[in-house]
Design a protein around this motif. Structure first.
Motif, PDB file in Angstrom:
ATOM      1  N   GLY A  41       0.734  -1.183  -0.047  1.00 54.19           N
ATOM      2  CA  GLY A  41      -0.203  -0.057  -0.047  1.00 54.19           C
ATOM      3  C   GLY A  41       0.786   1.166   0.032  1.00 54.19           C
ATOM      4  N   LYS A  42       1.971   1.215   0.776  1.00 56.05           N
ATOM      5  CA  LYS A  42       2.819   2.474   0.844  1.00 56.05           C
ATOM      6  C   LYS A  42       3.546   2.659  -0.689  1.00 56.05           C
ATOM      7  CE  LYS A  42       4.028   2.237   5.524  1.00 56.05           C
ATOM      8  NZ  LYS A  42       5.195   1.742   6.692  1.00 56.05           N
ATOM      9  N   VAL A  43       3.767   1.544  -1.230  1.00 52.26           N
ATOM     10  CA  VAL A  43       4.391   1.728  -2.483  1.00 52.26           C
ATOM     11  C   VAL A  43       3.469   2.256  -3.415  1.00 52.26           C
ATOM     12  CG1 VAL A  43       5.545   0.293  -4.590  1.00 52.26           C
ATOM     13  CG2 VAL A  43       6.223  -0.046  -2.121  1.00 52.26           C
ATOM     14  N   SER A  44       2.261   1.803  -3.509  1.00 54.68           N
ATOM     15  CA  SER A  44       1.127   2.037  -4.141  1.00 54.68           C
ATOM     16  C   SER A  44       1.039   3.691  -4.220  1.00 54.68           C
ATOM     17  CB  SER A  44       0.045   1.422  -3.896  1.00 54.68           C
ATOM     18  OG  SER A  44       0.083   0.000  -4.505  1.00 54.68           O
ATOM     19  N   ASP A  45       0.880   4.078  -2.654  1.00 56.44           N
ATOM     20  CA  ASP A  45       0.660   5.485  -2.539  1.00 56.44           C
ATOM     21  C   ASP A  45       1.794   6.374  -3.233  1.00 56.44           C
ATOM     22  OD1 ASP A  45      -1.690   5.121  -1.441  1.00 56.44           O
ATOM     23  OD2 ASP A  45      -0.741   4.972   0.684  1.00 56.44           O
ATOM     24  N   TRP A  46       3.101   5.940  -3.084  1.00 54.99           N
ATOM     25  CA  TRP A  46       4.429   6.661  -3.327  1.00 54.99           C
ATOM     26  C   TRP A  46       4.392   6.714  -4.700  1.00 54.99           C
ATOM     27  CZ3 TRP A  46       8.263   3.489  -5.914  1.00 54.99           C
ATOM     28  CH2 TRP A  46       9.432   3.983  -6.072  1.00 54.99           C
ATOM     29  N   LEU A  47       3.920   5.543  -5.676  1.00 57.34           N
ATOM     30  CA  LEU A  47       4.030   5.730  -7.424  1.00 57.34           C
ATOM     31  C   LEU A  47       3.001   6.748  -7.642  1.00 57.34           C
ATOM     32  CD1 LEU A  47       4.031   1.734  -8.011  1.00 57.34           C
ATOM     33  CD2 LEU A  47       5.653   3.523  -8.683  1.00 57.34           C
ATOM     34  N   VAL A  48       1.634   6.871  -6.895  1.00 56.01           N
ATOM     35  CA  VAL A  48       0.742   7.927  -7.297  1.00 56.01           C
ATOM     36  C   VAL A  48       1.273   9.205  -7.242  1.00 56.01           C
ATOM     37  CG1 VAL A  48      -1.320   8.677  -6.926  1.00 56.01           C
ATOM     38  CG2 VAL A  48      -1.222   6.282  -7.005  1.00 56.01           C
ATOM     39  N   GLN A  49       1.804   9.315  -5.778  1.00 51.26           N
ATOM     40  CA  GLN A  49       2.429  10.523  -5.321  1.00 51.26           C
ATOM     41  C   GLN A  49       3.487  10.998  -6.177  1.00 51.26           C
ATOM     42  OE1 GLN A  49       0.636  12.533  -3.549  1.00 51.26           O
ATOM     43  NE2 GLN A  49      -1.208  10.970  -3.237  1.00 51.26           N
ATOM     44  N   SER A  50       4.313   9.981  -6.689  1.00 57.33           N
ATOM     45  CA  SER A  50       5.607  10.350  -7.295  1.00 57.33           C
ATOM     46  C   SER A  50       5.203  10.807  -8.912  1.00 57.33           C
ATOM     47  CB  SER A  50       6.635   9.350  -7.505  1.00 57.33           C
ATOM     48  OG  SER A  50       6.901   9.104  -6.096  1.00 57.33           O
ATOM     49  N   GLY A  51       4.167  10.764  -9.370  1.00 50.12           N
ATOM     50  CA  GLY A  51       3.914  10.920 -10.653  1.00 50.12           C
ATOM     51  C   GLY A  51       3.675   9.574 -11.715  1.00 50.12           C
ATOM     52  N   CYS A  52       3.307   8.555 -11.123  1.00 47.56           N
ATOM     53  CA  CYS A  52       3.129   7.346 -12.012  1.00 47.56           C
ATOM     54  C   CYS A  52       1.835   7.602 -12.362  1.00 47.56           C
ATOM     55  CB  CYS A  52       3.219   6.182 -11.341  1.00 47.56           C
ATOM     56  SG  CYS A  52       2.868   4.796 -12.421  1.00 47.56           S
ATOM     57  N   LEU A  53       1.553   7.523 -13.971  1.00 51.02           N
ATOM     58  CA  LEU A  53       0.240   7.763 -14.647  1.00 51.02           C
ATOM     59  C   LEU A  53      -0.112   6.320 -15.230  1.00 51.02           C
ATOM     60  CD1 LEU A  53      -0.010  11.419 -15.617  1.00 51.02           C
ATOM     61  CD2 LEU A  53      -1.154  10.187 -13.664  1.00 51.02           C
ATOM     62  N   TYR A  54       0.893   5.432 -15.498  1.00 45.71           N
ATOM     63  CA  TYR A  54       0.629   4.015 -15.998  1.00 45.71           C
ATOM     64  C   TYR A  54       1.444   3.271 -15.082  1.00 45.71           C
ATOM     65  CZ  TYR A  54      -1.448   1.218 -19.586  1.00 45.71           C
ATOM     66  OH  TYR A  54      -2.152   0.277 -20.463  1.00 45.71           O
ATOM     67  N   MET A  55       0.612   2.155 -14.517  1.00 48.41           N
ATOM     68  CA  MET A  55       1.424   1.197 -13.678  1.00 48.41           C
ATOM     69  C   MET A  55       1.023  -0.252 -14.293  1.00 48.41           C
ATOM     70  SD  MET A  55       1.677  -1.277 -11.231  1.00 48.41           S
ATOM     71  CE  MET A  55      -0.054  -1.501 -11.062  1.00 48.41           C
TER      72      MET A  55
END
Length: 140
Positions: A41-55
């Motif tokens: 969950g932390k990694v997922s939040d981090w991805l979104v907050q870091s600017g990932c728009l396609y995972m």
């Protein structure tokens, strides 16, 4: 010519580095080790907050990662409307080879509103394997 992806090794439970300078980007999460759901969950939040728009997720329990990132994206907007330019697309690739997912990332992972010029290979594993992963991505 395809840009060389950024490789990031994340051992399970490790701290998460600042990668906001790469925003916006596509992330291919390569899961080769089991992780605790809280850290996922932390990694997922981090991805979104870091600017990932396609995972894209591949590997161990990859089917749970698209849900986890989808939830992180919803939470970032308090479960309200998500602006098109902030909507994170997610896929999981349980029945494909890693080479096929690299090819998918190169040819098909596009956001309908935002150009995503950078790729981040997020390698969730006990040991780093940057050279092998980058070479395999280039060969796909």
């Amino acid at each position: 010519m395809t840009e060389t992806p950024h490789y990031l090794h994340l051992p399970p439970g490790s701290p998460l580095p600042d990668i906001g300078h790469l925003s916006p980007f596509r992330a291919l999460v390569i899961i080769e080790a089991q992780v605790e759901s809280g850290w996922q969950g932390k990694v997922s939040d981090w991805l979104v907050q870091s600017g990932c728009l396609y995972m894209m997720a591949w590997g161990h329990d990859c089917t749970t990662w698209d849900d986890s990132v989808d939830i992180a994206n919803l939470e970032a907007f308090d479960y309200g409307d998500i602006p098109d330019e902030c909507d994170v697309f997610t896929t999981w690739h349980a029945d494909e080879s890693l080479g096929e997912v690299f090819d998918f990332c190169k040819r098909h992972a596009r956001h309908p509103v935002v150009d995503l010029p950078r790729v981040v290979l997020v390698h969730v594993a006990l040991h780093s394997d940057a050279t092998c992963m980058i070479e395999a991505y280039a060969a796909a």
